[in-house]
Design an enzyme around this catalytic site. Sequence first.
Site, PDB file in Angstrom:
ATOM      1  N   ASP A 120      -2.040  -7.108   0.740  1.00 17.19           N
ATOM      2  CA  ASP A 120      -3.077  -7.647  -0.149  1.00 17.19           C
ATOM      3  C   ASP A 120      -2.601  -7.800  -1.593  1.00 17.19           C
ATOM      4  O   ASP A 120      -2.671  -8.878  -2.174  1.00 17.19           O
ATOM      5  CB  ASP A 120      -4.366  -6.799  -0.062  1.00 17.19           C
ATOM      6  CG  ASP A 120      -4.133  -5.314  -0.340  1.00 17.19           C
ATOM      7  OD1 ASP A 120      -2.955  -4.892  -0.424  1.00 17.19           O
ATOM      8  OD2 ASP A 120      -5.133  -4.580  -0.495  1.00 17.19           O
ATOM      9  N   ASP A 143       1.514   6.225   4.881  1.00 19.34           N
ATOM     10  CA  ASP A 143       1.713   5.341   6.027  1.00 19.34           C
ATOM     11  C   ASP A 143       3.185   4.956   6.119  1.00 19.34           C
ATOM     12  O   ASP A 143       3.853   4.736   5.108  1.00 19.34           O
ATOM     13  CB  ASP A 143       0.862   4.069   5.875  1.00 19.34           C
ATOM     14  CG  ASP A 143      -0.624   4.397   5.852  1.00 19.34           C
ATOM     15  OD1 ASP A 143      -1.003   5.418   6.459  1.00 19.34           O
ATOM     16  OD2 ASP A 143      -1.393   3.649   5.227  1.00 19.34           O
ATOM     17  N   ASP A 198      -3.126   9.056   1.783  1.00 20.90           N
ATOM     18  CA  ASP A 198      -2.445   9.109   3.075  1.00 20.90           C
ATOM     19  C   ASP A 198      -1.045   8.511   2.920  1.00 20.90           C
ATOM     20  O   ASP A 198      -0.762   7.805   1.960  1.00 20.90           O
ATOM     21  CB  ASP A 198      -3.237   8.368   4.158  1.00 20.90           C
ATOM     22  CG  ASP A 198      -3.915   7.121   3.617  1.00 20.90           C
ATOM     23  OD1 ASP A 198      -3.272   6.419   2.815  1.00 20.90           O
ATOM     24  OD2 ASP A 198      -5.068   6.860   3.975  1.00 20.90           O
TER      25      ASP A 198
HETATM   26  P1  ATP Z   1      -6.147   4.069  -0.396  1.00 22.02           P
HETATM   27  O1  ATP Z   1      -5.543   4.946  -1.432  1.00 22.02           O
HETATM   28  O2  ATP Z   1      -7.593   3.753  -0.626  1.00 22.02           O
HETATM   29  O3  ATP Z   1      -5.861   4.484   1.024  1.00 22.02           O
HETATM   30  P2  ATP Z   1      -4.451   1.857   0.293  1.00 22.02           P
HETATM   31  O4  ATP Z   1      -3.807   0.789  -0.535  1.00 22.02           O
HETATM   32  O5  ATP Z   1      -3.542   2.790   1.015  1.00 22.02           O
HETATM   33  O6  ATP Z   1      -5.430   2.641  -0.654  1.00 22.02           O
HETATM   34  P3  ATP Z   1      -5.553   1.260   2.853  1.00 22.02           P
HETATM   35  O7  ATP Z   1      -6.891   0.690   3.186  1.00 22.02           O
HETATM   36  O8  ATP Z   1      -5.193   2.609   3.319  1.00 22.02           O
HETATM   37  O9  ATP Z   1      -5.430   1.139   1.285  1.00 22.02           O
HETATM   38  O10 ATP Z   1      -4.498   0.198   3.403  1.00 22.02           O
HETATM   39  C1  ATP Z   1      -3.101   0.491   3.511  1.00 22.02           C
HETATM   40  C2  ATP Z   1      -2.277  -0.732   3.128  1.00 22.02           C
HETATM   41  O11 ATP Z   1      -2.562  -1.795   4.031  1.00 22.02           O
HETATM   42  C3  ATP Z   1      -2.567  -1.294   1.746  1.00 22.02           C
HETATM   43  O12 ATP Z   1      -1.821  -0.628   0.761  1.00 22.02           O
HETATM   44  C4  ATP Z   1      -2.151  -2.737   1.895  1.00 22.02           C
HETATM   45  O13 ATP Z   1      -0.764  -2.897   1.759  1.00 22.02           O
HETATM   46  C5  ATP Z   1      -2.523  -3.041   3.327  1.00 22.02           C
HETATM   47  N1  ATP Z   1      -3.860  -3.661   3.456  1.00 22.02           N
HETATM   48  C6  ATP Z   1      -5.050  -3.032   3.585  1.00 22.02           C
HETATM   49  N2  ATP Z   1      -6.062  -3.901   3.694  1.00 22.02           N
HETATM   50  C7  ATP Z   1      -5.508  -5.135   3.637  1.00 22.02           C
HETATM   51  C8  ATP Z   1      -6.016  -6.459   3.714  1.00 22.02           C
HETATM   52  N3  ATP Z   1      -7.314  -6.684   3.839  1.00 22.02           N
HETATM   53  N4  ATP Z   1      -5.125  -7.478   3.635  1.00 22.02           N
HETATM   54  C9  ATP Z   1      -3.801  -7.253   3.495  1.00 22.02           C
HETATM   55  N5  ATP Z   1      -3.259  -6.034   3.421  1.00 22.02           N
HETATM   56  C10 ATP Z   1      -4.091  -4.976   3.494  1.00 22.02           C
HETATM   57 MG    MG Z   2      -4.249   4.279   2.351  1.00 20.83          MG
END
Ligand code: ATP
Ligand code: MG
Length: 432
Positions: free
Chosen positions: A132, A60, A58
């Site tokens: 994170d 964002d 995705d």
């Molecule tokens: P994916 O490819 O699985 O979507 P992602 O890194 O984009 O991986 P998401 O769960 O979509 O993961 O979260 C988007 C963003 O939000 C992450 O990249 C991170 O920067 C932030 N994030 C998500 N969860 C947390 C958390 N528990 N604490 C701090 N930041 C977080």
């Molecule tokens: Mg994501």
Amino acid sequence: MNEFPEPEIIPRAFHPISRENIDRGALKVMYRLRDGGFSAYLVGGGVRDLYLGRTPKDFDISTDARPGEIRKLFRNSRTIGRRFRLVQVFFRGNHIVEVSTLRSASEYDLDDEVLPANNTFGTLAEDAFRRDLTINALFYEIENFTVIDYTGGVRDLRDGVVRLVGDPDRRLIRDPVRSMRVVRHAARLGFSIDPATWEAVLAHRDKLLLCPDSRLRDEMFKDLRGGSASEWARLVLRSGILDVLVPGYAVLSDADTRDLPDLLGVVDRLRKKDVTLPDHVLLALILLPWARRSMDLYRAPVRGQEAFLFSRNLRAALDAQLCHLNISRAIKEEITVLLASLPMVRSFSSEKDWPRKLRRKSYFPEALSFFHLVEEACGGPPAREISFRSPVRTGAGGERSPRSRPRRRSRGRRRAVDSPRKQGGIFGLKEG
Ligand code: ATP
Ligand code: MG
């Protein structure tokens, strides 16, 4: 107040992210925000994956526009979220781009229950430091197409390192689920884990139990269906995270759990073929090493009253194993049938020997499919005919649990057919 370091700004010529690989909808959103006088950045996993040449799940966007201002710019949008309001912008074909206002703190880093009046909107630096992992804390902007890096994320992407942002102990105490995110990204990307981050994961793994069960369950299914479940298994075994999620693992030896990565390797192989296994099958695979050792599954009785009693004990023991994962009763029943039928199917040396009576059982296709999955993990041929009555969804994503489909009717019907009592024992095969 600005105690944050200056970011490293990586010019277009020195990073591999090209607009061509960015989703059209996400670009549209960024340009419209910019034209409306706001800042706009691609953030999080989208930047990470583009940097690595992977296809993001995705895209964002973060901006200094407030949710109300974002809504005004996009008619086809809605606001979601209780504590942190996000705006979802809808595009044709069910495509959604999420836009959030830059934040000063993650929802999990806040003590207060209620959203404070000033909200927790923040600067770009604050938004980077509330994330994170360093590799998830990068921004890509569309004025000069630079990557903005406050936390050393680019270096970690180049070196292949997963590192928590900030003090690892503090960040994991604030939100223990971050330890699952550390393991997920290391498994998925084949990255190593920074030693200080790893030590913190070990030190705080028990705190996972402070998180809501449903959050732990959702995070775990994400890992199981993410395509790197096998590597995930290695890391949750090594870190002891699995001992916390499924308590029976705490007493298992390395020899007992050695084949878990292979069992989940079959899940990864099927995922590549767009086969998403239902929840109960994934859980049965995870529970197999425990059931073999702690329930002596492979020497369990396969006929008559003893088999029925065994499956009843197994069912009761499952409650303790799944107590932190908020698993429904119906799924536990399905797991019991899969596990308890395994010694029976294994007891015949060849398919020719399976009695007609067994083949006619309603649970037989599932039992057989499960047997084939386990055989493949043990070095047998690839499981071909996979037939699970809970929908085996096909499609790339596989994020949502198949359980979320409405299937109340079929569940009720199935229970009536499968009820061990009605069948005169779990397998309905009485001795003699
Ligand atoms: P994916 O490819 O699985 O979507 P992602 O890194 O984009 O991986 P998401 O769960 O979509 O993961 O979260 C988007 C963003 O939000 C992450 O990249 C991170 O920067 C932030 N994030 C998500 N969860 C947390 C958390 N528990 N604490 C701090 N930041 C977080
Ligand atoms: Mg994501």
